[in-house]
Scaffold this motif. Structure first.
Motif, PDB file in Angstrom:
ATOM      1  N   THR A  18      32.505  24.522 -25.095  1.00 53.87           N
ATOM      2  CA  THR A  18      33.148  24.862 -23.830  1.00 53.87           C
ATOM      3  C   THR A  18      33.264  26.377 -23.665  1.00 53.87           C
ATOM      4  OG1 THR A  18      34.381  22.788 -23.698  1.00 53.87           O
ATOM      5  CG2 THR A  18      35.304  24.673 -22.528  1.00 53.87           C
ATOM      6  N   ALA A  19      33.676  27.069 -24.725  1.00 49.67           N
ATOM      7  CA  ALA A  19      33.823  28.524 -24.650  1.00 49.67           C
ATOM      8  C   ALA A  19      32.479  29.202 -24.386  1.00 49.67           C
ATOM      9  CB  ALA A  19      34.442  29.057 -25.941  1.00 49.67           C
ATOM     10  N   ARG A  20      31.437  28.721 -25.064  1.00 49.77           N
ATOM     11  CA  ARG A  20      30.114  29.305 -24.847  1.00 49.77           C
ATOM     12  C   ARG A  20      29.632  29.054 -23.426  1.00 49.77           C
ATOM     13  NH1 ARG A  20      24.945  26.532 -27.376  1.00 49.77           N
ATOM     14  NH2 ARG A  20      25.423  25.188 -25.602  1.00 49.77           N
ATOM     15  N   SER A  21      29.803  27.837 -22.936  1.00 52.82           N
ATOM     16  CA  SER A  21      29.340  27.503 -21.592  1.00 52.82           C
ATOM     17  C   SER A  21      30.059  28.346 -20.551  1.00 52.82           C
ATOM     18  CB  SER A  21      29.575  26.013 -21.316  1.00 52.82           C
ATOM     19  OG  SER A  21      28.878  25.219 -22.251  1.00 52.82           O
ATOM     20  N   LEU A  22      31.364  28.491 -20.717  1.00 55.12           N
ATOM     21  CA  LEU A  22      32.148  29.292 -19.784  1.00 55.12           C
ATOM     22  C   LEU A  22      31.690  30.755 -19.806  1.00 55.12           C
ATOM     23  CD1 LEU A  22      34.566  29.738 -17.881  1.00 55.12           C
ATOM     24  CD2 LEU A  22      36.001  29.989 -19.933  1.00 55.12           C
ATOM     25  N   ALA A  23      31.490  31.311 -21.003  1.00 50.92           N
ATOM     26  CA  ALA A  23      31.089  32.720 -21.115  1.00 50.92           C
ATOM     27  C   ALA A  23      29.736  32.966 -20.462  1.00 50.92           C
ATOM     28  CB  ALA A  23      31.051  33.133 -22.585  1.00 50.92           C
ATOM     29  N   VAL A  24      28.791  32.057 -20.681  1.00 48.20           N
ATOM     30  CA  VAL A  24      27.460  32.230 -20.092  1.00 48.20           C
ATOM     31  C   VAL A  24      27.529  32.117 -18.575  1.00 48.20           C
ATOM     32  CG1 VAL A  24      25.150  31.218 -19.914  1.00 48.20           C
ATOM     33  CG2 VAL A  24      26.224  31.489 -22.164  1.00 48.20           C
ATOM     34  N   CYS A  25      28.303  31.161 -18.081  1.00 51.83           N
ATOM     35  CA  CYS A  25      28.440  31.007 -16.635  1.00 51.83           C
ATOM     36  C   CYS A  25      29.056  32.259 -16.006  1.00 51.83           C
ATOM     37  CB  CYS A  25      29.283  29.778 -16.308  1.00 51.83           C
ATOM     38  SG  CYS A  25      28.415  28.210 -16.552  1.00 51.83           S
ATOM     39  N   ARG A  26      30.035  32.835 -16.673  1.00 47.74           N
ATOM     40  CA  ARG A  26      30.642  34.061 -16.142  1.00 47.74           C
ATOM     41  C   ARG A  26      29.639  35.207 -16.129  1.00 47.74           C
ATOM     42  NH1 ARG A  26      36.686  33.606 -18.969  1.00 47.74           N
ATOM     43  NH2 ARG A  26      37.622  32.364 -17.286  1.00 47.74           N
ATOM     44  N   THR A  27      28.822  35.285 -17.156  1.00 52.03           N
ATOM     45  CA  THR A  27      27.807  36.343 -17.211  1.00 52.03           C
ATOM     46  C   THR A  27      26.787  36.187 -16.089  1.00 52.03           C
ATOM     47  OG1 THR A  27      28.042  36.586 -19.608  1.00 52.03           O
ATOM     48  CG2 THR A  27      25.990  37.353 -18.624  1.00 52.03           C
ATOM     49  N   LEU A  28      26.405  34.944 -15.809  1.00 59.19           N
ATOM     50  CA  LEU A  28      25.393  34.685 -14.791  1.00 59.19           C
ATOM     51  C   LEU A  28      25.981  34.532 -13.383  1.00 59.19           C
ATOM     52  CD1 LEU A  28      23.098  32.097 -16.646  1.00 59.19           C
ATOM     53  CD2 LEU A  28      22.840  34.583 -16.477  1.00 59.19           C
ATOM     54  N   GLY A  29      27.304  34.526 -13.293  1.00 55.54           N
ATOM     55  CA  GLY A  29      27.938  34.367 -11.990  1.00 55.54           C
ATOM     56  C   GLY A  29      27.861  32.960 -11.447  1.00 55.54           C
ATOM     57  N   LEU A  30      27.824  31.957 -12.343  1.00 53.18           N
ATOM     58  CA  LEU A  30      27.742  30.563 -11.919  1.00 53.18           C
ATOM     59  C   LEU A  30      29.124  29.915 -11.920  1.00 53.18           C
ATOM     60  CD1 LEU A  30      24.600  29.270 -13.864  1.00 53.18           C
ATOM     61  CD2 LEU A  30      24.749  30.059 -11.496  1.00 53.18           C
ATOM     62  N   PRO A  31      29.456  29.131 -10.903  1.00 58.22           N
ATOM     63  CA  PRO A  31      30.721  28.399 -10.909  1.00 58.22           C
ATOM     64  C   PRO A  31      30.762  27.405 -12.078  1.00 58.22           C
ATOM     65  CG  PRO A  31      29.760  28.431  -8.709  1.00 58.22           C
ATOM     66  CD  PRO A  31      28.703  28.947  -9.644  1.00 58.22           C
ATOM     67  N   TYR A  32      31.937  27.299 -12.689  1.00 66.40           N
ATOM     68  CA  TYR A  32      32.120  26.424 -13.855  1.00 66.40           C
ATOM     69  C   TYR A  32      33.431  25.669 -13.698  1.00 66.40           C
ATOM     70  CZ  TYR A  32      33.473  25.140 -18.643  1.00 66.40           C
ATOM     71  OH  TYR A  32      33.883  24.462 -19.755  1.00 66.40           O
TER      72      TYR A  32
END
Length: 242
Positions: free
Chosen positions: A79-93
């Motif tokens: 979950t932490a990894r998915s959230l961090a990557v989404c924030r980097t790419l600007g994707l809603p999570y």
């Protein structure tokens, strides 16, 4: 718009059905095959992403525009990894997380922070029902010296990782009466579970209360600071963009 559903739980299977009905373009992802499980209602990829860079590469290549995380409440690293990557790419999570179980009148729960701590509460020689998935059995090695019963849906492909353990084949759902009869027949004196939440799997806790079986409840690890909901309909509406 393409939504990625991070799956692997019963909630994710229900979500997949709901997303299909809502006509949301989505793909599901499973970290590993689920033996004998019903196929998800969405196109499904199987296998991990490797590291954060691998996950980011997949999101870009697949044209993912939103990520809906319905993984297990204890899969906090994912979950932490998915959230961090989404924030980097600007994707809603958004994370769909079950409400944790809370003890009620008559429940005898002993709370611990880690699997290893369970052995500090359970006397040697006890019969223990382990209500957790078998993939993390090695974390319970401190329970050696007790009869430890781990229920699995499919015949195991490897021996129990420590002495005194045995597998029990069973496929949910289980009613309270079924659980009560099982625990009484096995002579279960203790139960160990992770606080995963969810009504469907709470029947074992109700049965334990009825039989006066103490429960060692492993607390959820600290959760990432992520957008979260416990409402299935709200998760579907979010994925649909409403």
């Amino acid at each position: 718009m393409t939504v990625l559903l991070l799956a692997g739980t019963q909630d994710a299977a229900v979500l997949a059905d709901a997303l299909l009905v809502a006509q949301v373009t989505a793909v599901a992802s499973l970290a590993r095959p689920m033996p004998r499980a019903m196929p998800l209602a969405l196109p499904t990829r199987i296998g991990g992403f490797g590291d954060a860079d691998g996950f980011a590469t997949y999101l870009r290549a697949a044209g993912i525009t939103k990520v809906l995380d319905a993984t297990h409440p204890f899969a906090t690293r994912m979950t932490a990894r998915s959230l961090a990557v989404c924030r980097t790419l600007g994707l809603p999570y958004l994370c769909l997380a079950r409400v944790p179980w809370v003890a009620g009148p008559g429940d005898d729960w002993r709370h611990v922070a880690t699997e290893a701590e369970a052995a500090t509460l359970i006397p040697p020689g006890s019969t223990v029902f382990l209500g957790t998935e078998h993939l993390t059995l090695d974390r319970f090695a401190t329970l050696a010296g007790r009869r430890v019963i781990c229920r699995v849906m499919d015949p195991p492909t490897a021996p129990f990782p420590f002495d005194g353990g045995e597998f029990l084949i069973g496929r949910p759902p289980f009613s309270v009466a079924q659980e009560r009869d099982l625990f009484a027949a096995l002579g279960v004196g203790w139960m160990v579970v992770r606080n995963a939440g969810g009504e469907a799997s709470r029947t074992k806790l109700t049965a334990a209360r009825d039989l006066g079986i103490p429960v060692v409840m492993i607390r959820r690890p600290p959760q990432p600071d992520a957008p979260v909901t416990d409402d299935m309909a709200a998760a579907v509406a979010w994925a649909a963009g409403r």
